[in-house]
Design an enzyme around this catalytic site. Structure first.
Site, short mmCIF file in Angstrom:
data_model
loop_
_atom_site.label_atom_id
_atom_site.label_comp_id
_atom_site.label_asym_id
_atom_site.label_seq_id
_atom_site.Cartn_x
_atom_site.Cartn_y
_atom_site.Cartn_z
CG HIS A 431 -2.16 -0.70 1.52
ND1 HIS A 431 -3.23 -0.79 0.21
CD2 HIS A 431 -2.62 -2.04 1.78
CE1 HIS A 431 -4.09 -1.52 0.20
NE2 HIS A 431 -3.44 -2.66 1.18
CB THR A 735 -10.65 4.50 -1.23
OG1 THR A 735 -10.12 4.66 0.81
CG2 THR A 735 -9.70 3.24 -1.78
CE LYS A 739 -13.97 5.83 0.90
NZ LYS A 739 -13.11 5.61 1.83
#
Length: 893
Positions: A431, A735, A739
């Protein structure tokens, strides 16, 4: 050492020193200790009766002599969905579970009773799902993540069950609004940032897509912390989210595993790879199950969380001798392991606590997975046929040597077979590309706390380097670079390298991120292990949470465009919105939905900060973990420059300016001083700007404290633009960008992470890019390191306002300025600032053209299908885990 043996009690040996005979109330150090029999922690009446009779664990818990038809019918037929049945359930829980009467009921107990009523339905489905998966021998995926930022469950569960209207009616009958009852729920403090929210979206998608999958994590008593803002500073206090009953967890005292620390090893004389690990420090990990409802399916997923308990009894001898702290010392030492997420590791004690916390998580999880597999009766060599384990970043990497330990030492499997099983079972998601975020553990510390695992890691590294040397002979520098053990002082175990070596697939989380790790972080591994092992799986978000639940008005418009609600589980159907982009009435209602969301956020801001903002202003949002590479500092410097410009204008010029509300939220790690100084600067600027009568509503600055999923559900649907402005090449994916766009917001961002792929999907007219590119970063850093050029006029103007004391004591913020002008400007704020301001000008010019802005908003949502977590999970299932959807069958639910 303790374990549940299936006979109704846990066994636990009391240390010799605690069993001394004493005169009542008078400790006698001269009385010799007598070795006690193994004492039992009794958990059933039958076990107690057997224990008092002096018996051994000879009897098993009694099982039914026959199957009751009514019991089976209840288990396999859904509880009636009519209002009368629901009302009976809620009222029963109010009266019988919480001892309420109509006159003593409040909204908090109405929430609890309704939540327990919903839980009854979820647990029925949970049982059926797992019974069916066990019956058919389905392969399961186990998603190991140190955090799960699941937010609140009640509203999500109602929507998944399709019973929101019915529960609203029932609560109305007993005198409450559903919305007020929903607000009684606390966010589960099980995560902090994007890593935990991604994990929550993924277990949601597994449930909704009918994949047999569980999440595994830890049950934190106090979360990371609750953020309070005092005098502009972040102050950390415990997040006591478990002080009230938690309807969404199911305690499993029958699922408990011993976890060892420290101790020494005894070699098995018959095997060079088998050892007995002896230790007096043994804790119990107890399971708590959290059901994850599937939308549009009867499937219910699960997150199994571990809580650490002492494995020894309360020391009554010490207590009676007056040593009250000693009597409970073991309990405190155990429980602290699952008290706090990410304990501050600026001290050696903090580092050790983190390491023990991660191992507790990994050991309990692997023991549980192996126990479930063994119930299938299949040979251990077939473990990869029934289990796929995904490591969500490096925190669960100790699971690799732990599985090896269990196979070698507990099951007697030979090394080569154990390693084959392990590497076919694990896969690893990376990540980050930031070197400081690549987890490492000092060898002396790991060897002290986990001596068996250190030995296994040494062997894994040895055999791996031997294979590399055969493949690429005479390249000692390659062996040094690729070794799991970093030859520093002290030596370090590179956990990302261990995860890479021990997994059959390694993936990044956005196209650019996956390319970067193949070209830099894991470049040597690509050379020796092959490029096919390293793949991309772009992140995604759950449309159930991040549209259907948090943005009901816009969701209704989408359903109208699509023709039904099927888009909630299939975002490809969002493309139907493109046919509505020229519909005048639809466009007006789209704008109205956004304005309603902005009004809702304005009310939330007033309630949480006391700041009045106008929903008619442009809402400019940056909400995420506070970190230098995410560049909240550049954002607030841009705000200061805007304030400077406004102050230089004549009143009539200022009146023509577009009104803007700049919204920040996010937590800084407790030990991250620079990030906490950025929060202080944001709040200092807000204090000055918001109280400047000349500026009024033209510019407002807001920092929303204690950012959470629930706060995001207010913020994200209300954004006009959102900022995702990390230095190019530093954000793996992100992320929150997905959204915001899914909710009709527009991105202002750098060419980094998933911004790039979002731009490709929605079109460059629907995104505002700025800044240098990833391949240019190192050249800029090199130049700034040695030349220290003067900041441009706009950036210098912002510095001058700070240094003049416009926002309070200038000395407080000088270090932030110095990091740019004297510290090499590692994150290139001075490089990107001019183009950042130009991008803001473009945003304002576009927003003034309302029709064009609505078009951007509708088209952006219409083209976001790629960024569903359902798509991500399907790709993992097909390309990494080799599992298929398994809808639950054979029941009438």
């Amino acid at each position: 050492m303790s374990h549940y043996n299936g006979s109704g009690y846990f066994s636990s040996t009391i240390p010799l020193s605690t069993a001394k005979a004493t005169t009542p109330g008078v400790p006698d150090a001269n009385v010799p200790a007598t070795k006690p029999a193994a004492l039992k922690r009794v958990v059933s009446g039958n076990a107690l009766k057997e224990l008092l009779a002096g018996g051994h664990a000879s009897t098993q818990p009694k099982t039914p002599s026959k199957e009751d038809g009514e019991f089976r019918d209840y288990s396999h037929h859904e509880i009636a969905r009519d209002v009368a049945t629901i009302k009976n359930s809620v009222v029963m829980h109010l009266a019988a579970t919480f001892l309420r009467t109509p006159s003593s009921t409040d909204s908090a107990h109405a929430y609890l009773a309704s939540a327990f009523s919903v839980r009854d339905r979820l647990l029925q489905r949970w049982n059926l799902t797992n019974e069916y998966h066990d019956k058919i021998g389905a392969k399961r995926v186990y998603y190991m993540s140190l955090e799960f930022l699941i937010g609140r469950t009640f509203d999500n569960a109602l929507l998944a069950l399709g019973l929101r209207g019915e529960y609203a009616n029932v609560l109305g009958d007993v005198g409450f609004r559903l919305e007020d009852v929903i607000d009684e729920e606390r966010d589960a403090a099980l995560g902090n940032g994007g890593l935990g929210r991604l994990a929550a979206c993924y277990v949601d998608s597994m449930a909704c897509s009918n994949y047999p999958g569980w999440g595994y994590g830890l049950r934190y008593k106090y979360g990371m912390f609750q953020q309070q803002i005092i005098n502009g500073y972040q102050v950390e206090v415990p997040d006591c989210w478990l002080d009230s009953p938690n309807p969404w967890e199911f305690p499993r005292p029958d699922v408990t595993y011993p976890v060892k620390f420290y101790g020494h090893l005894v070699r098995d004389p018959d095997s060079s790879h088998r050892f007995k690990w002896e230790s007096d420090v043994v804790y119990d990990a107890m399971a708590f199950d959290v059901p994850v409802p599937g939308y549009g399916t009867t499937n219910v997923g699960n997150i199994r969380l571990w809580s650490c308990k002492t494995n020894s009894l309360f020391d009554l001898n010490k207590f009676n001798a007056g040593d009250y702290q000693g009597a409970t010392g073991g309990q405190v030492a155990a429980q602290i392991l699952t008290d706090v997420l990410y304990p501050n590791d600026n001290t050696n004690e903090g580092k050790e606590l983190r390491l023990r916390q991660e191992y507790l998580f990994c050991s309990a999880t692997l023991q549980d997975i192996l126990a479930r597999f063994k119930r299938s009766g299949r040979p251990l060599s077939e473990l990869p046929e029934l289990a796929a384990i995904q490591l969500n970043d490096t925190h669960p990497t100790l699971g690799i040597p732990e599985l090896m330990r269990l196979l070698l030492d507990e099951e007697g499997v030979a090394w080569d077979e154990a390693w084959d099983i392990t590497t076919r079972t694990f896969a690893f998601t990376n990540h980050t590309v930031l070197p400081e975020a690549m987890e490492k553990w000092p060898v002396p510390m790991l060897d002290k706390i986990l001596p068996r695992h250190m030995g296994i890691i040494y062997d894994i590294n040895l055999y791996f380097l031997q294979s590399v040397e055969k493949q690429v002979p005479d390249d000692r520098d390659l062996l040094r670079r690729i070794s799991i053990i970093e030859e520093s002082n002290p030596q370090q175990v590179r956990m990302a390298y261990l995860a890479c070596v021990g997994s059959h697939k390694v993936n990044g989380v956005a196209a650019i991120h996956s390319d970067i790790i193949k070209q830099s972080t894991f470049k040597d591994f690509v050379t020796v292990q092959g490029a096919d092992k390293f793949i991309n799986k772009t992140n995604g978000v759950s449309p159930r949470r991040w549209m259907n639940e948090c943005n009901p008005d816009m969701s209704r418009l989408i359903s109208e465009a699509v023709g039904d609600v099927s888009w909630i589980n299939d975002l490809s159907k969002l493309s139907a919105l493109e046919s509505c982009v020229d519909d005048t009435d639809f466009r007006a209602r789209w704008w109205d939905a956004k304005q309603k969301n902005k009004k809702r956020l304005a009310d939330y801001i007033l309630a949480t900060t006391g700041i009045h903002v106008s929903p008619d202003a442009l809402f400019d949002v940056q909400v995420k973990r506070i970190h230098e590479y995410k560049r909240q500092l550049m954002n607030i410097l841009g705000v200061i420059h805007r304030y400077y410009r406004l102050k230089e204008m004549a009143p009539e010029e200022r009146a023509k300016e577009l009104h803007r509300v700049v919204i920040f939220a996010g937590k800084a790690a407790a030990g991250y001083w620079v990030a906490k100084q950025v929060i202080k600067l944001i709040n200092a600027v807000a204090e000055t700007v918001n109280n400047d009568e000349e500026i009024g509503d033209v510019l407002k600055v807001v920092f929303i404290p204690d950012y959470s999923v629930s706060a995001a559900e207010y913020i994200i649907p209300a954004s006009d633009i959102s900022q995702h402005i990390s230095t190019a090449g530093t954000e793996a994916s992100g992320t929150s960008n997905m959204k915001f766009v899914l909710n009709g917001g527009i991105i202002l961002g750098t060419v980094d992470g998933a911004n790039i792929e979002i731009g490709e999907e929605v079109g460059e007219d629907q995104i505002f890019f700025f800044g240098c590119l990833a391949h240019e970063v190192e050249d800029f850093r090199h130049y700034l390191r040695f030349h220290q050029p003067k900041p441009d006029h706009a950036l210098q103007a912002a510095f001058d306002m700070i240094q003049r004391g416009t926002f309070g004591d200038a000395h407080i913020f000088q270090s932030l300025i110095d990091s740019i002008v004297r510290g090499g400007d590692v994150y290139l704020l001075s490089v990107d600032f001019p183009s950042y301001l130009v991008a803001h000008e473009a945003v304002e010019a576009s927003y003034r053209k309302r029709d064009a802005w609505v078009t951007k908003s509708i088209l952006s949502v219409a083209r976001m299908a790629k960024f569903s977590s359902d798509r991500s999970i399907q790709e993992y299932a097909e390309e990494v885990w080799n599992i298929e959807p398994v809808p639950v069958q054979g029941c009438s639910i």
